[in-house]
Scaffold this active site. Structure first.
Site, PDB file in Angstrom:
ATOM      1  CB  ILE A 187     -10.873   0.988 -11.649  1.00  0.00           C
ATOM      2  CG1 ILE A 187      -9.784   0.074 -12.293  1.00  0.00           C
ATOM      3  CG2 ILE A 187     -12.154   1.268 -12.512  1.00  0.00           C
ATOM      4  CD1 ILE A 187     -10.260  -1.146 -12.130  1.00  0.00           C
TER       5      ILE A 187
ATOM      6  NE  ARG B 285      -9.067   1.482 -24.370  1.00  0.00           N
ATOM      7  CZ  ARG B 285      -9.638   0.933 -25.433  1.00  0.00           C
ATOM      8  NH1 ARG B 285      -9.203   1.269 -26.578  1.00  0.00           N
ATOM      9  NH2 ARG B 285     -10.689  -0.038 -25.184  1.00  0.00           N
TER      10      ARG B 285
ATOM     11  CE1 TYR C  98     -10.943 -11.686 -17.690  1.00  0.00           C
ATOM     12  CE2 TYR C  98     -11.325 -13.667 -18.690  1.00  0.00           C
ATOM     13  CZ  TYR C  98     -11.593 -12.428 -18.561  1.00  0.00           C
ATOM     14  OH  TYR C  98     -12.801 -12.035 -18.938  1.00  0.00           O
TER      15      TYR C  98
ATOM     16  N   GLY D  47     -15.341   1.275 -20.176  1.00  0.00           N
ATOM     17  CA  GLY D  47     -16.322   1.406 -20.715  1.00  0.00           C
ATOM     18  C   GLY D  47     -16.071   1.508 -22.368  1.00  0.00           C
ATOM     19  CG  LEU D  48     -13.839   4.345 -23.986  1.00  0.00           C
ATOM     20  CD1 LEU D  48     -12.607   5.400 -24.229  1.00  0.00           C
ATOM     21  CD2 LEU D  48     -14.936   4.691 -24.611  1.00  0.00           C
TER      22      LEU D  48
HETATM   23  N1  NAI Z   1     -15.451  -9.867 -23.945  1.00  0.00           N
HETATM   24  C1  NAI Z   1     -15.875 -10.909 -23.568  1.00  0.00           C
HETATM   25  O1  NAI Z   1     -15.683 -11.997 -24.373  1.00  0.00           O
HETATM   26  C2  NAI Z   1     -15.957 -11.166 -22.294  1.00  0.00           C
HETATM   27  C3  NAI Z   1     -15.721 -10.242 -21.484  1.00  0.00           C
HETATM   28  N2  NAI Z   1     -16.117 -10.284 -19.923  1.00  0.00           N
HETATM   29  C4  NAI Z   1     -15.828  -9.431 -19.098  1.00  0.00           C
HETATM   30  O2  NAI Z   1     -16.625  -8.129 -19.276  1.00  0.00           O
HETATM   31  C5  NAI Z   1     -15.849  -7.080 -19.209  1.00  0.00           C
HETATM   32  C6  NAI Z   1     -15.692  -6.291 -20.204  1.00  0.00           C
HETATM   33  O3  NAI Z   1     -15.201  -6.695 -21.194  1.00  0.00           O
HETATM   34  P1  NAI Z   1     -14.409  -6.147 -22.452  1.00  0.00           P
HETATM   35  O4  NAI Z   1     -15.108  -5.033 -22.938  1.00  0.00           O
HETATM   36  O5  NAI Z   1     -14.656  -7.389 -23.615  1.00  0.00           O
HETATM   37  O6  NAI Z   1     -13.162  -5.881 -22.099  1.00  0.00           O
HETATM   38  P2  NAI Z   1     -12.100  -4.876 -22.797  1.00  0.00           P
HETATM   39  O7  NAI Z   1     -10.714  -5.566 -22.757  1.00  0.00           O
HETATM   40  O8  NAI Z   1     -12.474  -4.726 -24.265  1.00  0.00           O
HETATM   41  O9  NAI Z   1     -12.095  -3.615 -22.156  1.00  0.00           O
HETATM   42  C7  NAI Z   1     -11.670  -3.239 -21.189  1.00  0.00           C
HETATM   43  C8  NAI Z   1     -11.364  -1.871 -20.711  1.00  0.00           C
HETATM   44  O10 NAI Z   1     -10.933  -1.657 -19.404  1.00  0.00           O
HETATM   45  C9  NAI Z   1     -10.210  -0.502 -19.567  1.00  0.00           C
HETATM   46  N3  NAI Z   1      -9.067  -0.343 -18.336  1.00  0.00           N
HETATM   47  C10 NAI Z   1      -7.902  -1.108 -18.130  1.00  0.00           C
HETATM   48  N4  NAI Z   1      -7.463  -0.541 -17.228  1.00  0.00           N
HETATM   49  C11 NAI Z   1      -7.933   0.251 -16.444  1.00  0.00           C
HETATM   50  C12 NAI Z   1      -7.958   1.218 -15.356  1.00  0.00           C
HETATM   51  N5  NAI Z   1      -7.054   0.821 -14.655  1.00  0.00           N
HETATM   52  N6  NAI Z   1      -9.053   1.838 -15.023  1.00  0.00           N
HETATM   53  C13 NAI Z   1     -10.095   1.976 -16.060  1.00  0.00           C
HETATM   54  N7  NAI Z   1     -10.374   1.294 -16.981  1.00  0.00           N
HETATM   55  C14 NAI Z   1      -9.259   0.357 -17.271  1.00  0.00           C
HETATM   56  C15 NAI Z   1      -9.314  -0.629 -20.846  1.00  0.00           C
HETATM   57  O11 NAI Z   1      -8.896   0.500 -21.243  1.00  0.00           O
HETATM   58  C16 NAI Z   1     -10.433  -1.240 -21.783  1.00  0.00           C
HETATM   59  O12 NAI Z   1     -11.334   0.004 -22.647  1.00  0.00           O
HETATM   60  C17 NAI Z   1     -14.627  -7.352 -18.522  1.00  0.00           C
HETATM   61  O13 NAI Z   1     -14.465  -7.508 -17.058  1.00  0.00           O
HETATM   62  C18 NAI Z   1     -14.384  -8.753 -19.019  1.00  0.00           C
HETATM   63  O14 NAI Z   1     -13.717  -9.774 -18.179  1.00  0.00           O
HETATM   64  C19 NAI Z   1     -16.330 -11.620 -19.422  1.00  0.00           C
HETATM   65  C20 NAI Z   1     -16.324 -12.719 -20.347  1.00  0.00           C
HETATM   66  C21 NAI Z   1     -16.346 -12.535 -21.991  1.00  0.00           C
HETATM   67  C1  AKB Z   2     -14.065 -15.416 -22.210  1.00  0.00           C
HETATM   68  C2  AKB Z   2     -13.446 -14.285 -21.839  1.00  0.00           C
HETATM   69  O1  AKB Z   2     -13.565 -14.010 -20.829  1.00  0.00           O
HETATM   70  C3  AKB Z   2     -12.650 -13.352 -22.713  1.00  0.00           C
HETATM   71  N1  AKB Z   2     -13.292 -13.168 -24.217  1.00  0.00           N
HETATM   72  C4  AKB Z   2     -11.153 -14.068 -23.152  1.00  0.00           C
HETATM   73  O2  AKB Z   2     -11.254 -14.893 -23.922  1.00  0.00           O
HETATM   74  O3  AKB Z   2     -10.323 -13.803 -22.072  1.00  0.00           O
END
Ligand code: NAI
Ligand code: AKB
Length: 373
Positions: free
Chosen positions: A107, A90, A195, A63-64
């Site tokens: 997780i 974190r 990924y 969530g962070l």
């Molecule tokens: N931000 C984007 O552009 C996109 C995001 N997504 C998906 O949305 C979701 C959230 O994305 P974001 O917030 O951008 O990702 P992010 O990379 O900013 O955050 C991911 C979080 O997962 C945490 N994490 C890593 N290992 C962990 C563990 N063992 N246990 C618990 N937490 C752990 C990290 O500390 C981090 O805060 C992801 O599943 C991503 O694949 C999908 C498409 C686009």
């Molecule tokens: C589009 C996504 O899943 C993410 N922002 C990435 O670029 O890896």
């Protein structure tokens, strides 16, 4: 249609026992979830959630990152502050820590996850933990552990405790052999990143658990997400966030993708709105369990032109990162999200000009506040 829906809701209310919250069915179903880790092959339990008058109790993993804090804010407004728990491995910033419940959760630790779900009577699980595309390529073993092993834990916990489970997928779940312009919901998916592979795996496993065990799995394929008050976590689309910060701070930006690289993108508010909407959608509207969602599609060149309308002296140079460029070249250019629009009424609010104006309004006011202090 409305009559049938009202009738089935009425039957459902009669059949629902107060404390159980099991989805109604004429066929008796097990109210106590049984984990696929524990049961025999004829398991047939049904997921459900909360009674219609109750608010869900939500846990957000990872969530962070870029998206979790914003989602928690939206869900807390709707369901109440204490019904939405943010978790991560974190340490949260002060403003996040004091804005609502936060808990440590890795997780990869199945027992700890189960304890959190049980102790907090969780009914919805939003699974955001992941390693994104670029950082995933830099550490494949960790990406495999978090994105695949971690997902297995999440699926089992969700099935065992009859949770409604949301797992985001991505444009990155497609690859060079997928149709790229536009990319429909159902087509060849042969991504070339860990990924992408892990996200296709998540889509398929979630759907399998849905059909095999009745898990209420819901999944949206997000485009690249653009946000002002949170930083991206190491993806290929990150340039489209950094550009705004650099435009305001220095008036200069070095882009790591070629000027004509077209990718689907979305403003964070639309992404979070879609997530809430699909989670709240009545199950009978969902003809699929994994949907593309889209808002706009642009190249760095087009984004820069729009930015220059706000910062006319803005200068960009291109220093292409071969890893990110290869990834971007294998991803969709335009996303076909007609099924989401048709089934549950998905509609975006932000196009490119609206997005750019909103980003500058937000970041501009932040930098004015910083200068004043
Ligand atoms: N931000 C984007 O552009 C996109 C995001 N997504 C998906 O949305 C979701 C959230 O994305 P974001 O917030 O951008 O990702 P992010 O990379 O900013 O955050 C991911 C979080 O997962 C945490 N994490 C890593 N290992 C962990 C563990 N063992 N246990 C618990 N937490 C752990 C990290 O500390 C981090 O805060 C992801 O599943 C991503 O694949 C999908 C498409 C686009
Ligand atoms: C589009 C996504 O899943 C993410 N922002 C990435 O670029 O890896």
């Amino acid at each position: 249609m409305t009559v049938i829906r009202n009738l089935s809701r009425a039957i459902s209310q009669v059949l629902q026992s107060p404390g159980c919250g099991c989805q109604t069915s004429i066929v008796p179903v097990r109210c106590i979830g049984v984990s696929p880790r524990q049961v025999t092959s004829d398991a047939n339990f049904h997921s459900v959630s909360f009674s219609e008058t109750d608010h869900p109790r939500v846990l957000i993993t990872g969530g962070l990152g870029q998206l979790g804090v914003g989602l928690a804010k939206l869900l807390r407004k709707r369901f109440g502050k204490n019904n939405v728990i943010l978790s991560d491995i974190r340490k949260p910033a002060d403003n996040v820590f004091y804005s609502g419940p936060f808990i440590y959760s890795d997780i990869l630790d199945y027992k700890n996850l189960r304890e959190i779900v049980v102790n907090n009577r969780i009914t919805w699980l939003i699974h955001y933990s992941a390693l994104l595309s670029a950082v995933g390529e830099a550490n494949v073993p960790l990406a495999r552990a978090v994105n695949i092993t971690g997902l297995h834990n999440i699926l089992d916990i969700a099935a065992e405790h009859s949770l409604r489970l949301f797992v985001p997928s991505t444009i990155g779940a497609f690859g060079p052999t997928s149709p790229r312009n536009p990319t429909p919901d159902l087509c060849i998916q042969r991504p070339r990143t860990i990924y992408g592979v892990s996200k296709v795996h998540a889509e398929l496993m979630g759907e399998y658990y849905h059909y095999r065990y009745g898990l209420d799995f819901r999944c949206l394929r997000y485009p690249g997400i653009i946000s002002a008050d949170s930083q991206p976590g190491g993806g290929t689309t990150d340039y489209a966030v950094q550009v705004f910060h650099d435009a305001i701070k220095t008036g200069k930006f070095q882009c790591n993708l070629k000027p004509d690289t077209r990718l689907p993108m979305m403003y964070i508010d639309d992404c979070l709105k879609a997530t809430l909407e699909v989670m709240e959608a009545p199950a009978e509207l969902l003809t699929m369990r994994t949907y593309n969602i889209n808002a706009m599609s642009f190249t760095p060149e087009e984004l820069v032109q729009e930015v220059q309308k706000h910062v006319p002296e803005f200068e960009v140079t291109y220093n292409v990162d071969p890893v990110r460029q290869a990834i971007a070249d294998s991803w969709p250019m335009n996303f076909d999200d007609n099924n989401a629009r048709k089934d549950w009424g998905w509609k975006h609010d932000y196009d490119l000009p609206e997005l750019v104006t909103t980003m500058f309004n937000f970041l501009g006011s932040e930098s004015r506040i910083a200068q004043a202090n």
